[in-house]
Design a protein around this motif. Structure first.
Motif, mmCIF file in Angstrom:
data_model
loop_
_atom_site.group_PDB
_atom_site.id
_atom_site.type_symbol
_atom_site.label_atom_id
_atom_site.label_comp_id
_atom_site.label_asym_id
_atom_site.label_seq_id
_atom_site.Cartn_x
_atom_site.Cartn_y
_atom_site.Cartn_z
ATOM 1 N N PRO A 46 -9.282 3.261 0.194
ATOM 2 C CA PRO A 46 -8.529 2.899 -1.008
ATOM 3 C C PRO A 46 -9.033 3.673 -2.228
ATOM 4 O O PRO A 46 -10.222 3.945 -2.354
ATOM 5 C CB PRO A 46 -8.786 1.401 -1.159
ATOM 6 N N THR A 103 -1.877 -0.850 -3.783
ATOM 7 C CA THR A 103 -3.083 -0.067 -3.549
ATOM 8 C C THR A 103 -2.685 1.329 -3.085
ATOM 9 O O THR A 103 -1.786 1.493 -2.274
ATOM 10 C CB THR A 103 -3.958 -0.726 -2.455
ATOM 11 N N TYR A 141 -1.445 6.931 -8.878
ATOM 12 C CA TYR A 141 -2.421 5.846 -8.876
ATOM 13 C C TYR A 141 -2.087 4.818 -9.964
ATOM 14 O O TYR A 141 -2.087 3.606 -9.716
ATOM 15 C CB TYR A 141 -3.844 6.396 -9.085
ATOM 16 N N GLU A 183 -4.002 4.696 -1.117
ATOM 17 C CA GLU A 183 -5.021 5.076 -0.137
ATOM 18 C C GLU A 183 -4.885 6.544 0.228
ATOM 19 O O GLU A 183 -3.787 7.082 0.272
ATOM 20 C CB GLU A 183 -4.890 4.249 1.144
ATOM 21 N N ASN A 209 -9.771 3.298 -5.828
ATOM 22 C CA ASN A 209 -10.015 2.193 -6.751
ATOM 23 C C ASN A 209 -10.119 2.625 -8.201
ATOM 24 O O ASN A 209 -10.136 1.783 -9.095
ATOM 25 C CB ASN A 209 -11.295 1.448 -6.352
ATOM 26 N N ARG A 233 0.830 -1.192 0.000
ATOM 27 C CA ARG A 233 0.000 0.000 0.000
ATOM 28 C C ARG A 233 0.872 1.252 0.000
ATOM 29 O O ARG A 233 1.901 1.289 0.661
ATOM 30 C CB ARG A 233 -0.893 0.064 1.244
ATOM 31 N N LYS A 254 -1.080 0.942 -9.254
ATOM 32 C CA LYS A 254 -1.971 -0.074 -9.835
ATOM 33 C C LYS A 254 -1.197 -1.019 -10.740
ATOM 34 O O LYS A 254 -1.413 -2.241 -10.711
ATOM 35 C CB LYS A 254 -3.091 0.623 -10.610
ATOM 36 N N ILE A 262 0.196 5.047 1.060
ATOM 37 C CA ILE A 262 -0.805 5.819 1.790
ATOM 38 C C ILE A 262 -0.447 7.300 1.699
ATOM 39 O O ILE A 262 0.644 7.703 2.104
ATOM 40 C CB ILE A 262 -0.864 5.375 3.265
#
Length: 154
Positions: free
Chosen positions: A142, A135, A126, A137, A144, A55, A130, A57
């Motif tokens: 998250p 991910t 992003y 956040e 998406n 992740r 991806k 963040i």
């Protein structure tokens, strides 16, 4: 994001003397051309990387920075001997101009254009996360899709 704003001002002031019998006036015509920038310093973007859970963040996004660079030109400056322009007059004029420009900036779309550019830069982050199977956040939610980035409230 950059923008240009123009405005024409007239400034008038008068002083009364001797029981309001005499008055001394001063006036000026002022043309203002201002360059305005709205930016986000992405070097201040606070992120945390959680390698174990794959992740990235985003902890905080910096606030926008608004810069106004006015070019003030004075025309048709007239003044009486007893009421001449002083530094305080020029400071008062500049303060009024800056206040007026800020109102025009708020009414314009320059800030939303800057936010759109910010979202464009964040969407690169992003896409990168991806493509690596990670991910992204923000605010413990998250991201998406790229449309989730557009919903970010700054």
């Amino acid at each position: 994001t950059e923008g240009n704003f123009s405005q024409v001002w007239s400034y008038k002031d008068s002083k009364k003397f001797y029981l309001d019998v005499f008055s001394a006036r001063k006036k000026a015509l002022i043309v203002v051309n201002a360059k305005v920038t709205v930016s986000y310093d992405l070097s201040e973007l606070e992120t945390e990387i959680d390698e174990e859970n794959k992740r990235v963040i985003i902890k905080s996004i910096p606030k926008e920075e608004l810069n106004i660079y006015p070019d003030i030109q004075y025309y048709d400056v007239t003044q009486d001997y007893l009421n001449q322009f002083e530094a305080s007059d020029y400071n008062k004029i500049k303060k009024r101009i800056t206040t007026s420009l800020r109102k025009k900036i708020e009414a314009s779309n320059i800030k939303s254009n800057a936010q759109n550019r910010l979202v464009s830069e964040l969407s690169k982050l992003y896409i990168l996360t991806k493509s690596m199977g990670w991910t992204l956040e923000y605010n413990q939610m998250p991201v998406n899709s790229q449309s989730d980035l557009e919903d970010i409230k700054l």
